[in-house]
Design an enzyme around this catalytic site. Structure first.
Site, short mmCIF file in Angstrom:
data_model
loop_
_atom_site.label_atom_id
_atom_site.label_comp_id
_atom_site.label_asym_id
_atom_site.label_seq_id
_atom_site.Cartn_x
_atom_site.Cartn_y
_atom_site.Cartn_z
N TYR A 101 0.84 -1.19 0.00
CA TYR A 101 0.00 0.00 0.00
C TYR A 101 0.88 1.24 0.00
O TYR A 101 1.81 1.34 0.81
CB TYR A 101 -0.91 0.00 1.24
CG TYR A 101 -1.83 1.18 1.31
CD1 TYR A 101 -2.87 1.34 0.40
CD2 TYR A 101 -1.66 2.17 2.28
CE1 TYR A 101 -3.72 2.44 0.45
CE2 TYR A 101 -2.51 3.27 2.35
CZ TYR A 101 -3.54 3.39 1.43
OH TYR A 101 -4.38 4.48 1.50
N LYS B 281 3.65 9.07 8.84
CA LYS B 281 3.32 8.53 10.17
C LYS B 281 4.21 9.09 11.30
O LYS B 281 3.97 10.21 11.72
CB LYS B 281 3.28 7.01 10.10
CG LYS B 281 2.20 6.58 9.09
CD LYS B 281 1.77 5.16 9.08
CE LYS B 281 0.52 5.02 8.23
NZ LYS B 281 0.64 4.21 7.03
N ASP C 94 9.30 2.73 0.28
CA ASP C 94 8.21 3.41 0.97
C ASP C 94 8.31 3.04 2.44
O ASP C 94 7.90 1.96 2.86
CB ASP C 94 6.86 2.99 0.37
CG ASP C 94 5.69 3.71 1.05
OD1 ASP C 94 5.94 4.44 2.04
OD2 ASP C 94 4.55 3.52 0.61
#
Ligand SMILES: *Cc1c(COP(=O)(O)O)cnc(C)c1O
Length: 432
Positions: free
Chosen positions: A144, A267, A239
């Site tokens: 994702y 995050k 990522d």
């Protein structure tokens, strides 16, 4: 457990918000029942609108690595607020956080701040395309990278949980430039490269994927990708929105000793505020506007309040290596406890652990990619999720997510979680 206020709010929310939530992973669609509306959080605990208290293992999907409402971060935010909330002009904090990120993350020589992980990955791909003059890129099944169009093909996380890994609304034109490969399979990459030689701008992946449940890279896999990308002039993008500042202060690239060309972050980097970043080699990042021709911008990028939270978080992690020692210990203790209970009950469910990330899969098969992850029994997971929730332990409401541990978990709380696990797992097997 009384959750009447959460129920009322969810009914109300569904009238005005699609599905009643502002991000699909928050709905309890995959596990049944009603999402809880959270009023506040502190340390290892969440409190819902009905006043129930939960020990929680999501930590806002990663950012709250020091636990919720950490006084240090709260104070930094309040102090920054007193000087104004947004200027739309450069600030000293942006210089400071950029220097800090460059010093912490091996691949990053220059960095651009954005407002989410989604923006970071979308921008990184654009820059890689601008830099190489090529259109296609490789993405791994079940990984994702946020909700940018070109990534919503065999996507993990909520897209996988809701059964929509290929989202409608993504044009065929866009989809044809996304090449898919299974994770942990170098041969598949070689084949794609062979079939598209000279046309692939980038290879993007979660070095340690957490969005199909946690999977670990095979020995030599990340280095193998590095070698192929170097040979073919492909920009390798890690990522690390999830793994950055979590698996080590320099992320998975530090832990595995493999340096990509570009890195995307999110995050933890915002300490709970909406922040993302992308960075990499100088010669690639020089392509970003205004130093180069690849356009990327943001009205609120580098927002002073968000930077205050992020800087405080990163400074702390950078100067306290013992945080990682403790997080690894917490992950080990908790999964040892869970594994021991399972063994006593004759259950050999797969547990994947790395540092402070883990997934318990309801299957005894090894999970190392999208295909194997799909073998997990999601019905059993749903029952387990509910059983744990009723015992005051709040897990991610999907089998296909990693859990994120924080330093707020004491040994005593770990014991409490293991005890809840034992009676939950007994209950769901009794009722089978
Ligand atoms: C969460 C996540 C994203 C998206 O970040 P948002 O801030 O939700 O847009 C991208 N990549 C990975 C690996 C993630 O875990």
């Amino acid at each position: 457990m009384n959750i009447s206020e959460s129920k009322r709010l969810f009914n109300e929310a569904q009238n005005f918000i699609p599905g009643g939530v502002n991000s699909p992973v928050r709905a309890f669609k995959a596990v049944g029942g009603n999402p809880l509306f959270i009023k506040k959080a502190n340390g290892a605990y969440l409190y819902d609108e009905d006043g129930n208290q939960y020990i929680e293992l999501i930590n806002s999907w990663g950012p709250m690595i020091l636990g919720h409402n950490h006084p240090m971060i709260r104070e930094a935010v309040i102090k920054a607020m007193e000087e104004g909330t947004s200027f739309g002009a450069p600030t000293a904090k942006e210089v400071e956080i950029a220097e800090l990120i460059v010093s912490m993350v091996p691949s990053v020589e220059k960095v651009r701040m954005v407002n989410s992980g989604t923006e970071a990955t979308m921008s990184a791909i654009r820059v890689a395309r601008g830099y190489t003059g090529r259109d296609k890129f490789i993405k791994m099944e079940g990984h994702y990278h946020g909700h940018g169009d070109s990534f919503l093909i065999a996507a993990g996380s909520g897209a996988m949980t809701m059964g929509d890994p290929d989202s409608p609304g993504v044009t065929k034109g866009t989809a044809k430039d996304t090449l898919l490969a299974p994770y942990n399979n170098l041969e598949a990459i070689e084949k794609l490269v062979e079939a598209n030689r000279g046309e692939i701008a980038a290879l993007i992946l979660e070095p340690v994927p957490g969005n199909m449940g946690l999977c670990l890279p095979n020995e030599g896999y990340l280095q193998g990708l590095r070698d192929i990308c170097t040979r073919e002039g492909i920009v390798l993008i890690f990522d690390e929105v999830m793994t950055g500042f979590r698996l080590a202060k320099g992320g998975a690239q530090e832990l595995f000793g493999v340096t990509p060309d570009m890195t995307t972050l999110g995050k933890i980097i915002g300490g709970g505020m909406p922040v993302g970043a992308y960075g990499g080699k100088k010669e690639i990042m020089e392509f970003v506007s205004p130093s180069g021709p690849v356009y990327q911008a943001g009205t609120l990028s580098g927002n002073p309040i968000a930077m205050a939270a992020g800087l405080t978080m990163l400074n702390h992690l950078n100067s306290h290596p013992e945080v990682y020692t403790r997080l690894n210990e917490i992950g080990q203790k908790l999964t040892d406890g869970i594994g021991k209970v399972n063994q006593e009950l004759g259950l050999d469910y797969t547990i994947n652990l790395l540092g402070s990330m883990y997934s318990l899969f309801f299957t005894n098969e090894e999970i190392h990619d999208f295909e194997t992850a799909k073998k997990a029994n999601t019905g059993m997971f749903g029952k387990y999720f509910q059983a744990m929730l009723h015992r005051g332990v709040y897990l991610a409401p999907s089998q296909f997510e990693s859990l994120f541990l924080s330093t707020a978990l004491t040994d005593e709380l770990i014991e409490t979680i293991v005890t809840a696990h034992k009676s939950s797992i007994q209950e769901i097997h009794k009722n089978q």
